[in-house]
Design an enzyme around this catalytic site. Structure first.
Site, PDB file in Angstrom:
ATOM      1  N   SER A  43       7.165  -0.798  -4.804  1.00 44.33           N
ATOM      2  CA  SER A  43       6.540  -0.283  -6.028  1.00 44.33           C
ATOM      3  C   SER A  43       7.325  -0.676  -7.270  1.00 44.33           C
ATOM      4  CB  SER A  43       6.415   1.241  -5.962  1.00 44.33           C
ATOM      5  OG  SER A  43       7.684   1.846  -5.758  1.00 44.33           O
ATOM      6  N   ASP A  86      12.177  -1.629   1.290  1.00 41.68           N
ATOM      7  CA  ASP A  86      10.897  -2.195   1.709  1.00 41.68           C
ATOM      8  C   ASP A  86      11.047  -3.680   1.996  1.00 41.68           C
ATOM      9  OD1 ASP A  86       8.984  -0.227   1.866  1.00 41.68           O
ATOM     10  OD2 ASP A  86       8.356  -0.408  -0.218  1.00 41.68           O
ATOM     11  N   LYS A 116      11.627  -0.827   5.717  1.00 44.30           N
ATOM     12  CA  LYS A 116      10.305  -0.224   5.928  1.00 44.30           C
ATOM     13  C   LYS A 116       9.262  -1.330   5.969  1.00 44.30           C
ATOM     14  CE  LYS A 116       8.139   2.192   2.669  1.00 44.30           C
ATOM     15  NZ  LYS A 116       6.860   1.434   2.517  1.00 44.30           N
ATOM     16  N   GLU A 118       4.992  -2.098   6.480  1.00 41.65           N
ATOM     17  CA  GLU A 118       3.641  -1.546   6.454  1.00 41.65           C
ATOM     18  C   GLU A 118       2.804  -2.082   7.615  1.00 41.65           C
ATOM     19  OE1 GLU A 118       1.646  -2.113   2.752  1.00 41.65           O
ATOM     20  OE2 GLU A 118       3.262  -1.237   1.553  1.00 41.65           O
ATOM     21  N   GLU A 185       0.659   7.661   4.212  1.00 46.05           N
ATOM     22  CA  GLU A 185       0.236   7.621   2.811  1.00 46.05           C
ATOM     23  C   GLU A 185      -1.262   7.840   2.648  1.00 46.05           C
ATOM     24  OE1 GLU A 185       0.535   4.915  -1.272  1.00 46.05           O
ATOM     25  OE2 GLU A 185       1.660   4.307   0.511  1.00 46.05           O
TER      26      GLU A 185
END
Length: 257
Positions: A43, A86, A116, A118, A185
């Site tokens: 982000s 991330d 991390k 996704e 999320e």
């Protein structure tokens, strides 16, 4: 703190609290706020670098900013929050060998103790399994996955029975692969509750209700610094308005001097 310590938090029913950080100041603030972990999230592409999505973030960017965050810590090393970085878009979707190389660079070049990733597609499962076998702890991330927004959009996930079953299956798979924790999320509260009750590893929610084992927020969203707020994050202060007001007052006062 080590990634495996988060499992102890769940066993002891101790809530895990996390914030994102992108530079030494935000890292220092998160540490002084006594969070358990700091996520150097992709982000930062939008919060810090001005991009419209997370996709342009590079491996070099995440390494640079993860180091900046860690330099902001002031506590003794054993009291510092756990740092997780991330993996940017296309650093783990490019095959197992490249993913190991890129994740290894993050771990070797920064103070991050985990990465991390996704998603839980078959190709991603192979990458996660390989990284964990190579000694790199992995935090999973399912539900809304922003790196896939071109295909899936940014809408709430898990609203249909089919989608709910898919997310529950992904959570189970990620635990079996060896993930030490999973971010959920923008999914329904009761779906998050069901997953939390099923897993032995902690779930960390963002827009997933209060039943998760922990909560994470993008710090800039929480402080009201962004123009576009996600629907699941209510700012605790309108930081941008406050800062602009005070800065304008200072500018005008200096002009009068």
């Amino acid at each position: 703190m080590l990634p495996s310590d988060l499992v102890k938090y769940k066993k002891n029913s101790q809530k895990i609290i996390a914030l994102t950080a992108w530079d030494s100041i935000s890292g220092s603030i998160a540490e002084q706020a006594n969070v358990d972990l700091v996520l150097v999230g992709d982000s930062l592409a939008m919060v810090c670098l001005g991009y419209k999505s997370t996709l342009p973030l590079t491996l070099g960017n995440i390494i640079y900013h993860t180091n900046a965050v860690s330099r902001g810590f002031k506590k003794n090393i054993e009291e510092q929050p756990l740092v997780i970085a991330d993996m940017p878009f296309l650093t783990y979707q490019c095959g197992e060998d490249k993913a190991v190389e890129y994740a290894g660079k993050i771990i070797q070049s920064t103070y991050a103790k985990a990465v991390k990733i996704e998603g839980a597609e078959p190709e991603i499962q192979k990458v996660i399994s390989r990284l964990i076998r190579m000694g790199i702890p992995v935090m999973g991330h399912i539900g809304l996955t922003p790196q896939s927004y071109l295909n899936l959009g940014l809408k709430k996930q898990g609203e249909s029975l089919e989608s709910q079953e898919k997310i529950k299956k992904e959570a189970s798979i990620l635990e079996k692969l060896g993930c030490f924790s999973i971010v959920l999320e923008h999914i329904p509260d009761l779906l998050a509750k069901e997953i939390q009750n099923t897993l032995t590893i902690p779930t960390i929610g963002i827009g997933a209700g209060n039943y998760c084992d922990g909560q994470v927020r993008v710090t800039a969203d929480l402080l009201g610094l962004n123009d576009d707020q996600p629907p699941f994050c209510q700012p605790i202060i309108q930081g941008k308005e406050l800062f602009m007001k005070k800065l304008k007052e200072w500018v005008e006062s200096e002009r009068l001097n």
